[in-house]
Enzyme design. Sequence first.
Site, PDB file in Angstrom:
ATOM      1  N   ASP A 138     -57.946 -12.851  25.624  1.00  0.00           N
ATOM      2  CA  ASP A 138     -59.030 -12.592  24.832  1.00  0.00           C
ATOM      3  C   ASP A 138     -58.452 -10.981  24.566  1.00  0.00           C
ATOM      4  OD1 ASP A 138     -61.371 -12.117  23.484  1.00  0.00           O
ATOM      5  OD2 ASP A 138     -62.418 -13.374  24.821  1.00  0.00           O
ATOM      6  N   LYS A 169     -56.219 -19.106  32.964  1.00  0.00           N
ATOM      7  CA  LYS A 169     -55.473 -18.736  31.861  1.00  0.00           C
ATOM      8  C   LYS A 169     -56.192 -17.847  30.775  1.00  0.00           C
ATOM      9  CE  LYS A 169     -52.326 -22.837  31.762  1.00  0.00           C
ATOM     10  NZ  LYS A 169     -53.027 -23.699  32.966  1.00  0.00           N
ATOM     11  N   ARG A 185     -50.788 -35.015  40.269  1.00  0.00           N
ATOM     12  CA  ARG A 185     -50.813 -36.288  40.442  1.00  0.00           C
ATOM     13  C   ARG A 185     -49.922 -37.246  41.379  1.00  0.00           C
ATOM     14  NH1 ARG A 185     -50.992 -36.949  34.073  1.00  0.00           N
ATOM     15  NH2 ARG A 185     -49.861 -35.055  34.608  1.00  0.00           N
ATOM     16  N   ASP A 235     -56.473 -21.166  38.362  1.00  0.00           N
ATOM     17  CA  ASP A 235     -55.628 -21.344  37.049  1.00  0.00           C
ATOM     18  C   ASP A 235     -56.676 -21.347  35.862  1.00  0.00           C
ATOM     19  OD1 ASP A 235     -53.940 -22.006  35.162  1.00  0.00           O
ATOM     20  OD2 ASP A 235     -53.747 -24.315  35.888  1.00  0.00           O
ATOM     21  N   LYS A 262     -54.849 -25.297  43.763  1.00  0.00           N
ATOM     22  CA  LYS A 262     -55.154 -24.935  42.308  1.00  0.00           C
ATOM     23  C   LYS A 262     -56.630 -25.264  41.901  1.00  0.00           C
ATOM     24  CE  LYS A 262     -52.688 -26.258  38.477  1.00  0.00           C
ATOM     25  NZ  LYS A 262     -53.668 -26.363  37.268  1.00  0.00           N
ATOM     26  N   THR A 289     -45.926 -25.673  28.485  1.00  0.00           N
ATOM     27  CA  THR A 289     -44.787 -26.733  28.385  1.00  0.00           C
ATOM     28  C   THR A 289     -45.070 -27.915  27.413  1.00  0.00           C
ATOM     29  OG1 THR A 289     -45.678 -27.632  30.353  1.00  0.00           O
ATOM     30  CG2 THR A 289     -43.675 -26.637  30.768  1.00  0.00           C
TER      31      THR A 289
HETATM   32  O1  C5P Z   1     -50.457 -34.071  37.773  1.00  0.00           O
HETATM   33  P1  C5P Z   1     -49.346 -33.273  37.589  1.00  0.00           P
HETATM   34  O2  C5P Z   1     -48.441 -32.876  38.633  1.00  0.00           O
HETATM   35  O3  C5P Z   1     -48.719 -33.285  36.309  1.00  0.00           O
HETATM   36  O4  C5P Z   1     -50.372 -31.664  37.571  1.00  0.00           O
HETATM   37  C1  C5P Z   1     -49.481 -30.364  36.986  1.00  0.00           C
HETATM   38  C2  C5P Z   1     -50.750 -29.365  36.875  1.00  0.00           C
HETATM   39  O5  C5P Z   1     -50.077 -28.436  36.375  1.00  0.00           O
HETATM   40  C3  C5P Z   1     -51.719 -29.591  36.141  1.00  0.00           C
HETATM   41  O6  C5P Z   1     -52.997 -29.012  36.546  1.00  0.00           O
HETATM   42  C4  C5P Z   1     -51.453 -28.792  34.877  1.00  0.00           C
HETATM   43  O7  C5P Z   1     -52.526 -28.565  34.000  1.00  0.00           O
HETATM   44  C5  C5P Z   1     -50.698 -27.719  35.435  1.00  0.00           C
HETATM   45  N1  C5P Z   1     -49.762 -27.139  34.409  1.00  0.00           N
HETATM   46  C6  C5P Z   1     -48.680 -27.952  33.797  1.00  0.00           C
HETATM   47  N2  C5P Z   1     -47.804 -27.449  32.831  1.00  0.00           N
HETATM   48  C7  C5P Z   1     -47.936 -26.104  32.783  1.00  0.00           C
HETATM   49  C8  C5P Z   1     -48.824 -25.395  32.917  1.00  0.00           C
HETATM   50  C9  C5P Z   1     -50.013 -25.906  34.055  1.00  0.00           C
HETATM   51  O8  C5P Z   1     -48.802 -28.960  34.155  1.00  0.00           O
HETATM   52  N3  C5P Z   1     -47.018 -25.658  31.707  1.00  0.00           N
END
Ligand code: C5P
Length: 232
Positions: free
Chosen positions: A64, A61, A211, A59, A32, A119
Site C-alpha cells: 500500500d 504480504k 500440503r 504471511d 506460517k 511464483t
Molecule cells: O501446500 P504448499 O506446500 O504448496 O504451500 C505453500 C505455501 O507457500 C502456501 O501457503 C502458499 O500460499 C505459499 N507461497 C507459495 N509460493 C509463493 C509464495 C507463497 O506457494 N511464491
Amino acid sequence: MGKDVIIACDFSSAEAVYNFLDKFEGKKPFVKIGMELFYAAGPEIVREIKKRGHKIFLDLKLHDIPNTVKKAMSVLSSLDVDITNLHAAGTVKMMQAAIEGLTRPDGSRPLLIAVTQLTSTDQESMENDLLINKPIDEVVMHYAQNAKKAGLDGVVCSPLEAGKVHDTCGKEFLTITPGVRFADGDVGDQKRVMTPEQAKIIGSDYIVVGRPITAADDPVAAYERCVKEFVD
Ligand code: C5P
C-alpha cells in the site's frame, strides 16, 4: 535463527489449526499463518499460537502507500511474530516505511521479508499484465536488491532462485522458499518444485511446506521427514 522447516497452516478456522497442531504433542514446529487463517480468526489466533510456544511467520504480504504500510506494521509489531512480509513491488520507500513501523521502541523487530514476483506470475503475465519487459530472473534479483537496500532481511523466492539471491545479495540475506515436495510426492498446483534435500543443497534458509505435511496421512512423520532432509 538457523535453518528451519516452516509449516504453512492454510486452514480456514481456529479449530482446524488447533486440531492440526495438537497432533504434534510436545513438538513446536515453526508455523506460517497466511491471509486465509488470519482473516478468518483474527489477531487472536496469532497470540494463541505464540502462547503455545510456536515461532510464527505472519504471511500477510502488505502492499500500500508507505504511510499505510508503516502504520499497519506498527500494529503487527505488537503481535510478537518472528517473521512477517510485504511486496517489494511497493517500492524501496514503502519497504523503508515498513521497517520504521515494525521497529519497537526498544529497537527490536520481527524479521521482515519481501515477496519479489509471485511464483504464480510468469514471464508472459508479467509482460502482458504488468508491462514489465525484462527477463523475470532479472526482475526478481532487482527486487531482492531493492529489499536489501531498504534494510530488509531477505526474500521469499522459488527454491530455484535461492542460490542466485545469495550470490547477488550475500549469504546472510535470507531466502524463504515455498514450492517444496518430496521426491515421491504429489506436486499439486506448484510448478517449480524442489525436495527438502535439494533446497538444503542450494542454500535455502527456511523452507515453507504446506500440503505435503498438512494433507499427509501422518503429518508429524511428514514434518519429521522434512526436518531430517533439510536441517539434520
Ligand atoms: O501446500 P504448499 O506446500 O504448496 O504451500 C505453500 C505455501 O507457500 C502456501 O501457503 C502458499 O500460499 C505459499 N507461497 C507459495 N509460493 C509463493 C509464495 C507463497 O506457494 N511464491
